[in-house]
Design a protein around this motif. Sequence first.
Motif, short mmCIF file in Angstrom:
data_model
loop_
_atom_site.label_atom_id
_atom_site.label_comp_id
_atom_site.label_asym_id
_atom_site.label_seq_id
_atom_site.Cartn_x
_atom_site.Cartn_y
_atom_site.Cartn_z
N ILE A 632 57.85 66.53 40.48
CA ILE A 632 57.64 67.02 41.84
C ILE A 632 57.79 65.87 42.84
O ILE A 632 58.44 66.02 43.89
CB ILE A 632 56.23 67.66 41.97
CG1 ILE A 632 56.13 68.91 41.10
CG2 ILE A 632 55.93 68.01 43.42
CD1 ILE A 632 54.73 69.49 41.01
N ALA A 633 57.20 64.72 42.52
CA ALA A 633 57.27 63.56 43.42
C ALA A 633 58.71 63.10 43.61
O ALA A 633 59.12 62.72 44.73
CB ALA A 633 56.43 62.42 42.85
N GLU A 640 61.01 55.26 43.15
CA GLU A 640 60.75 55.17 41.71
C GLU A 640 59.39 54.56 41.43
O GLU A 640 58.66 55.00 40.54
CB GLU A 640 61.85 54.34 41.03
CG GLU A 640 63.17 55.07 40.89
CD GLU A 640 64.15 54.31 40.01
OE1 GLU A 640 63.70 53.45 39.23
OE2 GLU A 640 65.35 54.57 40.12
N PHE A 641 59.03 53.52 42.19
CA PHE A 641 57.74 52.87 41.99
C PHE A 641 56.60 53.85 42.28
O PHE A 641 55.63 53.93 41.54
CB PHE A 641 57.62 51.63 42.90
CG PHE A 641 56.30 50.91 42.77
CD1 PHE A 641 56.07 50.07 41.69
CD2 PHE A 641 55.30 51.08 43.72
CE1 PHE A 641 54.86 49.41 41.55
CE2 PHE A 641 54.09 50.43 43.59
CZ PHE A 641 53.87 49.59 42.50
N VAL A 646 52.28 58.05 40.71
CA VAL A 646 51.87 59.45 40.58
C VAL A 646 51.70 59.81 39.11
O VAL A 646 50.74 60.49 38.72
CB VAL A 646 52.91 60.38 41.26
CG1 VAL A 646 52.61 61.84 40.96
CG2 VAL A 646 52.92 60.15 42.77
N TYR A 647 52.63 59.35 38.28
CA TYR A 647 52.57 59.59 36.83
C TYR A 647 51.27 59.03 36.24
O TYR A 647 50.58 59.70 35.46
CB TYR A 647 53.78 58.96 36.15
CG TYR A 647 53.81 59.08 34.65
CD1 TYR A 647 54.17 60.28 34.04
CD2 TYR A 647 53.46 58.00 33.84
CE1 TYR A 647 54.20 60.39 32.65
CE2 TYR A 647 53.49 58.11 32.46
CZ TYR A 647 53.85 59.30 31.87
OH TYR A 647 53.87 59.41 30.50
N MET A 648 50.92 57.81 36.65
CA MET A 648 49.70 57.17 36.15
C MET A 648 48.46 57.97 36.57
O MET A 648 47.54 58.19 35.78
CB MET A 648 49.61 55.75 36.70
CG MET A 648 48.49 54.93 36.11
SD MET A 648 48.99 54.05 34.64
CE MET A 648 50.01 52.79 35.36
#
Length: 795
Positions: A632-633, A640-641, A646-648
Amino acid sequence: MAKWVMVVDDDTANLKMAGHILSRHNMRVTALKSGQALLDYIPEKGFPDLILLDIKMPEMDGFETLERLREYETKVNAEKTPVIFLTADEDTNTETRGFEMGVSDFVRKPFNPDVLMRRIDNIMSSRSEMQNLKSEASIDKLTGFLNKGASGSELTKICANSTGCLMMIDLDSFKPVNDIYGHDMGDKVLFGFAQIIKDAVPEGSTCGRLGGDEFVAFAKGVLSDSDVAEMTFKLNTEVVALAKELMGEEMDIPLGASVGAIYVPRHGNDYNSLIKLADKSLYTVKQNGKHGYSLYSSDVYEDDKDDTTVPDIRSISGILGERTIPDVALQLDKDSFAPVYRYIIRYIIRNRLSACKVLFTLEQAEGSSAEEYVSLLDEFGNHIRQSLRKSDILMRYRKKQYFVFLTDIREDSKEKVIRHIVDTWDENMGNVLDVKYESEFLGNEYETIYNKKKDRNVIIVDDDAMNLQVAGKILSSGGIRVTALRSGRALLSYIEEKKDYPDLILLDIKMPEMDGYETLRRLRLISTKAANIPVIFLTADESSGAESKGLSLGAMDFIRKPFVPEVLLLRVRHMIELVTLQKQLSYEVQVKTQENRMLLIHVVESLAAAIDTKDIYTRGHSGRVAEYARKIARRAGYSEFRQEEVYMMGLLHDVGKIGIPNAIINKPGSLTDEEFAIIKKHPAMGAQILENIKEDPELTIAARLHHERFDGKGYPDGLSGFDIPEVARIIAVADAYDAMSSNRSYRKRLSDEMIMSQLIEGKGTQFDPRFADIMIEIMKESKDLKRKEESDEQS
């Protein structure tokens, strides 16, 4: 801490003026009246942050002072101190000579305070940044020791010049610490063990971490078995005591230290060879019960005679090559030297490079004994090796003759290099040998050598076509690719259109429509990397105001018009080399930072997996939510950073479930009001757990707020709309999607149609409409892809 500047000038008025200017800017100032005073002062008091050095002084001028300073820095293995020459001389030959010797900059007398401080600040800022980058790229963050790469580089120098014991140290049985007590406890044990190593080796020793539980240390001055045994005993005794202090007296993991050691220089002084032999000794300890030491002995180890395995190119390269090249000349025996010499001669002829051959012949001086003479002959060879660069080679042709091959050297520098070898020998040892030499030079063009180096790109901006032509010709002759532009607007347009940014911009100040100052100001506002391209101003304006204004805008330097070819070429090369070094160091730090971040992500993924095991119905939930949130992000335009962040946060959004009883999480039926009230506590619990991670305060956002609703009816804080942080709104959608698309204790997985219906219905109430639409779009694309794959299989 105040920066320390030494000012060297035979004129008292200049010393007072410079001291007054620097002191007003909170700098520590030491005033010295001669070059000799500087050379006497530094060994006793240490090196300053910067030296302002007058050129024209009696007895010893600035050039000689700088040359002798550099020799001393090399001798004591110190970093080069930045030096700014002070001069009222407008002669371009002076400037050319200064830059060739490695001076950082020139400041004209009488001083303009603003210009003086700007130039000092520029140099100190660059040096500080480079030192920070070097530190970040070379230090292991957990232990404070040198990391693997820096250990190889530093120990290569130490082994080449020092006496002691090189030790490979392995922390035995460390893995169970991580498995039983967790990685946090493992980190504490590694940190404590590093301190034990540091305390066990003598003062002045060097320690590094090769990775995991492997360490390396050079124990300075240690040459006895009893000392190695004592250090090993201390390591084993204290690491057990440390472990019991950290994990409790009941700790029964058989921790200890195994040490493989080798004496230096008894078995050589090449680090790459020595570390392999030390590793062999370490293997011996491991095979014989661990928790001890083994000293390398050439009588014990023989080459493996097994010819059954066929090595690949990487293995052979590793055997033949040098893992880290020492900063000294390469010395070969006569048989090895001959083919290398023939190859270099061919290479020089083929590529039209230059080199110099030197033959030193050493005769016995009056008053020395035959025994002393033999010893001095050996020592002179070591002196040559230490005095030359790593690209030079030498061999001992006869007992009293050394043949030296100086590569990549200018003809006007060869005598200087040879005299440096002879003069420093005489200064350090006295006239104990009668040194004679003869030389032969091959090749004659420095520009040809430089042209063989990596192509560099410079943009020149000037409204005067003649200036563009002259500057372009000068730089092109030095192997630099030149792009000529006639205005500031042309430069800005070029930068926007081209992705291949130049290494440097030479920018005229006085141009119609948009002058150099305005062009630089606009360049710095560009949102891409182009904003950081170094700029040197071109000007015929001699006023200090012009220079001060340019430096304040971020210009790196000024070059006066009309151009002096040697000065222009030297200043441009000097600036490009400086910027290239900074980029290289920045890249090394970036790589190390990425490695650390990936390690952190793996640890967090493991933690998330452990959390998910509490719920037998939702295993893998945290990882799936994190992946959906990242998708989604990405579609929302995140970098990318930022996507990784967001993944973390997605991985850790349910960390608070650690505090919820398993019976409630895994209850097969509906929850009671009391049980649901307990479940609703997990966001606040998660935020409380993660708020201790001060380095990344955003981690608490998703943990606390992923159950907030867009209409304000969520929990725990009842936030609504855009008061809910965006990342929490993203993870709320991802969390809901995974909940609906997974089997739960109270229901089966919903159909894709039902999930889409729920997402559409929840837009503006439960979900942020923007992110709900993105999730629906992802589902539709996934469904279309699945249909296509099924169609392809049927056809």
